[in-house]
Design a protein around this motif. Structure first.
Motif, PDB file in Angstrom:
ATOM      1  N   GLY A 110      13.558   7.814  -2.462  1.00 53.49           N
ATOM      2  CA  GLY A 110      12.405   7.931  -2.171  1.00 53.49           C
ATOM      3  C   GLY A 110      12.135   6.614  -1.187  1.00 53.49           C
ATOM      4  N   ILE A 111      12.928   6.062  -0.791  1.00 51.22           N
ATOM      5  CA  ILE A 111      13.481   4.878   0.441  1.00 51.22           C
ATOM      6  C   ILE A 111      13.381   5.293   1.858  1.00 51.22           C
ATOM      7  CG2 ILE A 111      14.060   3.040   1.358  1.00 51.22           C
ATOM      8  CD1 ILE A 111      15.980   3.100  -0.756  1.00 51.22           C
ATOM      9  N   LEU A 112      11.512   5.444   2.180  1.00 50.73           N
ATOM     10  CA  LEU A 112      11.548   5.674   3.298  1.00 50.73           C
ATOM     11  C   LEU A 112      12.080   4.869   4.702  1.00 50.73           C
ATOM     12  CD1 LEU A 112       7.450   5.740   2.899  1.00 50.73           C
ATOM     13  CD2 LEU A 112       9.000   7.910   2.414  1.00 50.73           C
ATOM     14  N   THR A 113      12.487   5.653   5.858  1.00 50.50           N
ATOM     15  CA  THR A 113      12.707   5.217   6.993  1.00 50.50           C
ATOM     16  C   THR A 113      11.939   5.729   8.229  1.00 50.50           C
ATOM     17  OG1 THR A 113      14.674   6.814   7.193  1.00 50.50           O
ATOM     18  CG2 THR A 113      15.166   4.817   6.001  1.00 50.50           C
ATOM     19  N   VAL A 114      11.072   4.440   8.486  1.00 50.86           N
ATOM     20  CA  VAL A 114      10.418   5.524   9.548  1.00 50.86           C
ATOM     21  C   VAL A 114      10.145   4.766  10.414  1.00 50.86           C
ATOM     22  CG1 VAL A 114       9.342   6.740   8.189  1.00 50.86           C
ATOM     23  CG2 VAL A 114       8.241   4.500   7.924  1.00 50.86           C
ATOM     24  N   GLU A 115       9.644   5.020  11.808  1.00 49.11           N
ATOM     25  CA  GLU A 115       9.526   4.437  13.244  1.00 49.11           C
ATOM     26  C   GLU A 115       8.027   3.422  12.972  1.00 49.11           C
ATOM     27  OE1 GLU A 115      11.728   4.038  15.060  1.00 49.11           O
ATOM     28  OE2 GLU A 115      12.801   5.767  14.477  1.00 49.11           O
ATOM     29  N   THR A 116       7.206   3.995  11.977  1.00 45.42           N
ATOM     30  CA  THR A 116       5.697   3.092  12.615  1.00 45.42           C
ATOM     31  C   THR A 116       5.475   3.192  10.640  1.00 45.42           C
ATOM     32  OG1 THR A 116       4.209   5.298  12.455  1.00 45.42           O
ATOM     33  CG2 THR A 116       5.341   4.428  14.891  1.00 45.42           C
ATOM     34  N   ASP A 166       0.645  -0.859   0.000  1.00 45.81           N
ATOM     35  CA  ASP A 166      -0.250   0.086   0.015  1.00 45.81           C
ATOM     36  C   ASP A 166       0.583   1.699  -0.031  1.00 45.81           C
ATOM     37  OD1 ASP A 166      -1.952  -1.199  -0.137  1.00 45.81           O
ATOM     38  OD2 ASP A 166      -2.668  -0.824   1.584  1.00 45.81           O
ATOM     39  N   ILE A 167       1.568   1.506   0.935  1.00 44.60           N
ATOM     40  CA  ILE A 167       2.574   2.562   0.650  1.00 44.60           C
ATOM     41  C   ILE A 167       3.493   2.413  -0.758  1.00 44.60           C
ATOM     42  CG2 ILE A 167       5.040   3.616   1.889  1.00 44.60           C
ATOM     43  CD1 ILE A 167       2.200   3.217   3.706  1.00 44.60           C
ATOM     44  N   ALA A 168       3.959   1.590  -0.844  1.00 46.99           N
ATOM     45  CA  ALA A 168       4.435   1.587  -2.280  1.00 46.99           C
ATOM     46  C   ALA A 168       3.567   1.695  -3.420  1.00 46.99           C
ATOM     47  CB  ALA A 168       5.031   0.111  -2.870  1.00 46.99           C
ATOM     48  N   ASP A 169       2.050   1.078  -3.796  1.00 45.11           N
ATOM     49  CA  ASP A 169       1.806   2.215  -4.417  1.00 45.11           C
ATOM     50  C   ASP A 169       1.452   3.559  -4.375  1.00 45.11           C
ATOM     51  OD1 ASP A 169       1.489  -0.756  -5.979  1.00 45.11           O
ATOM     52  OD2 ASP A 169      -0.581  -0.489  -4.492  1.00 45.11           O
ATOM     53  N   GLU A 196       1.789   4.328  10.298  1.00 38.70           N
ATOM     54  CA  GLU A 196       1.491   5.431  10.386  1.00 38.70           C
ATOM     55  C   GLU A 196       2.172   6.869   9.804  1.00 38.70           C
ATOM     56  OE1 GLU A 196      -0.660   3.067  13.304  1.00 38.70           O
ATOM     57  OE2 GLU A 196       1.782   3.637  13.235  1.00 38.70           O
ATOM     58  N   GLN A 197       3.954   7.271  10.133  1.00 41.21           N
ATOM     59  CA  GLN A 197       4.590   7.796   9.970  1.00 41.21           C
ATOM     60  C   GLN A 197       4.329   7.455   8.052  1.00 41.21           C
ATOM     61  OE1 GLN A 197       8.369   7.104  11.946  1.00 41.21           O
ATOM     62  NE2 GLN A 197       7.381   8.809  13.220  1.00 41.21           N
ATOM     63  N   ALA A 198       4.633   6.146   7.729  1.00 41.29           N
ATOM     64  CA  ALA A 198       5.118   5.790   6.236  1.00 41.29           C
ATOM     65  C   ALA A 198       3.804   6.366   5.104  1.00 41.29           C
ATOM     66  CB  ALA A 198       5.269   4.365   6.374  1.00 41.29           C
ATOM     67  N   ILE A 199       2.395   6.213   6.128  1.00 46.15           N
ATOM     68  CA  ILE A 199       1.393   6.376   5.366  1.00 46.15           C
ATOM     69  C   ILE A 199       1.804   7.751   4.579  1.00 46.15           C
ATOM     70  CG2 ILE A 199      -0.877   6.383   5.686  1.00 46.15           C
ATOM     71  CD1 ILE A 199      -0.842   4.243   6.772  1.00 46.15           C
ATOM     72  N   GLY A 257      10.666   3.100  -1.996  1.00 44.26           N
ATOM     73  CA  GLY A 257      10.807   1.823  -0.774  1.00 44.26           C
ATOM     74  C   GLY A 257      10.203   2.168   0.803  1.00 44.26           C
ATOM     75  N   CYS A 258      10.136   1.837   1.232  1.00 42.12           N
ATOM     76  CA  CYS A 258      10.027   1.623   2.621  1.00 42.12           C
ATOM     77  C   CYS A 258      10.400   0.904   3.469  1.00 42.12           C
ATOM     78  CB  CYS A 258       8.528   1.198   3.398  1.00 42.12           C
ATOM     79  SG  CYS A 258       8.015   2.682   4.821  1.00 42.12           S
ATOM     80  N   VAL A 259      10.843   1.424   5.014  1.00 38.37           N
ATOM     81  CA  VAL A 259      12.111   1.012   6.026  1.00 38.37           C
ATOM     82  C   VAL A 259      11.271   0.996   7.400  1.00 38.37           C
ATOM     83  CG1 VAL A 259      14.015  -0.521   6.691  1.00 38.37           C
ATOM     84  CG2 VAL A 259      13.854   0.565   4.787  1.00 38.37           C
ATOM     85  N   ILE A 260      10.619   0.116   7.580  1.00 34.96           N
ATOM     86  CA  ILE A 260       9.614   0.249   9.236  1.00 34.96           C
ATOM     87  C   ILE A 260      10.624  -0.179  10.550  1.00 34.96           C
ATOM     88  CG2 ILE A 260       8.230   0.215  10.571  1.00 34.96           C
ATOM     89  CD1 ILE A 260       6.208   0.305   7.991  1.00 34.96           C
ATOM     90  N   ARG A 261      10.772   0.290  11.473  1.00 39.07           N
ATOM     91  CA  ARG A 261      12.057   0.486  11.854  1.00 39.07           C
ATOM     92  C   ARG A 261      10.839  -1.082  12.781  1.00 39.07           C
ATOM     93  NH1 ARG A 261      15.535   1.383  14.934  1.00 39.07           N
ATOM     94  NH2 ARG A 261      16.118   4.258  14.087  1.00 39.07           N
ATOM     95  N   GLY A 262      11.804  -2.738  13.137  1.00 34.02           N
ATOM     96  CA  GLY A 262      11.390  -3.361  14.069  1.00 34.02           C
ATOM     97  C   GLY A 262      12.327  -3.806  15.289  1.00 34.02           C
ATOM     98  N   GLU A 263      11.834  -4.910  16.047  1.00 34.15           N
ATOM     99  CA  GLU A 263      12.859  -5.204  16.974  1.00 34.15           C
ATOM    100  C   GLU A 263      14.532  -5.130  17.120  1.00 34.15           C
ATOM    101  OE1 GLU A 263      10.498  -8.553  18.585  1.00 34.15           O
ATOM    102  OE2 GLU A 263       8.487  -7.382  18.555  1.00 34.15           O
TER     103      GLU A 263
END
Length: 179
Positions: free
Chosen positions: A115-121, A30-33, A123-126, A81-87
């Protein structure tokens, strides 16, 4: 700073056709689209054509752009792309290595927008991906277009930075040559 306004440069205009490659890691579809939609709208507004390819993840985006930069005939590239922080610390590796690789490609003459997003959540990515909000896909496309315009203004690509083939001479300041 909350509420700060952001200035956006007007899109450059081109006399000759411009063709870009959008490379996207659709791990979060969904983020990629949303990012693809923003990038396409910006490229369409500038009159540019594009192709789209998908790769497995953010680490593969710079590898695909590097291959296309060496082997294909694109004026520029849009990395999405999108990278969301994990554990785990894998987040840091993916963010740092994909960004570093894209920067190195840019220093080697590839006109690209990161445009590679690096976010915590998510919601931030959206918020960042949504073309009606921060539109980071459109911003990455605009960045690539601006670099293409600069490259054309300054006479096109000249090869890799810091190296020249043996036998090439360099004009010295005194008018002589090092050959």
């Amino acid at each position: 700073m909350a509420g700060a306004s952001h200035y956006t440069l007007p899109l450059p205009r081109f006399d000759k056709p411009v063709k870009l490659l959008i490379v996207v890691a659709p791990y979060y579809r969904d983020i990629a689209d949303m990012m693809i939609a923003g990038a396409r709208a910006t490229l369409d507004e500038a009159g540019a054509t594009h192709e789209l390819i998908e790769v497995p993840g953010a680490l593969e985006v710079p590898a695909a752009i590097g291959q296309a930069h060496r082997m294909a005939n694109f004026d520029g590239f849009v990395a999405l792309g999108c990278v969301i922080r994990g554990e785990t610390t894998h987040y840091d590796t993916v963010c740092n290595d994909s960004s570093r690789a894209l920067t190195l490609l840019g220093l080697q003459g590839a006109c690209l927008g990161n445009g590679i997003l690096t976010v915590e959540t998510i919601e931030q990515a959206i918020v960042r991906a949504d073309p009606k909000d921060q539109n980071k896909g459109g911003g990455a496309a605009a960045a690539a277009l601006h670099l293409i315009a600069l490259q054309r203004r300054w006479g096109g690509a000249r090869g890799t930075v810091g190296f020249r083939p043996a036998g090439d001479s360099v004009l010295m300041a005194d008018g002589g040559s090092d050959a």
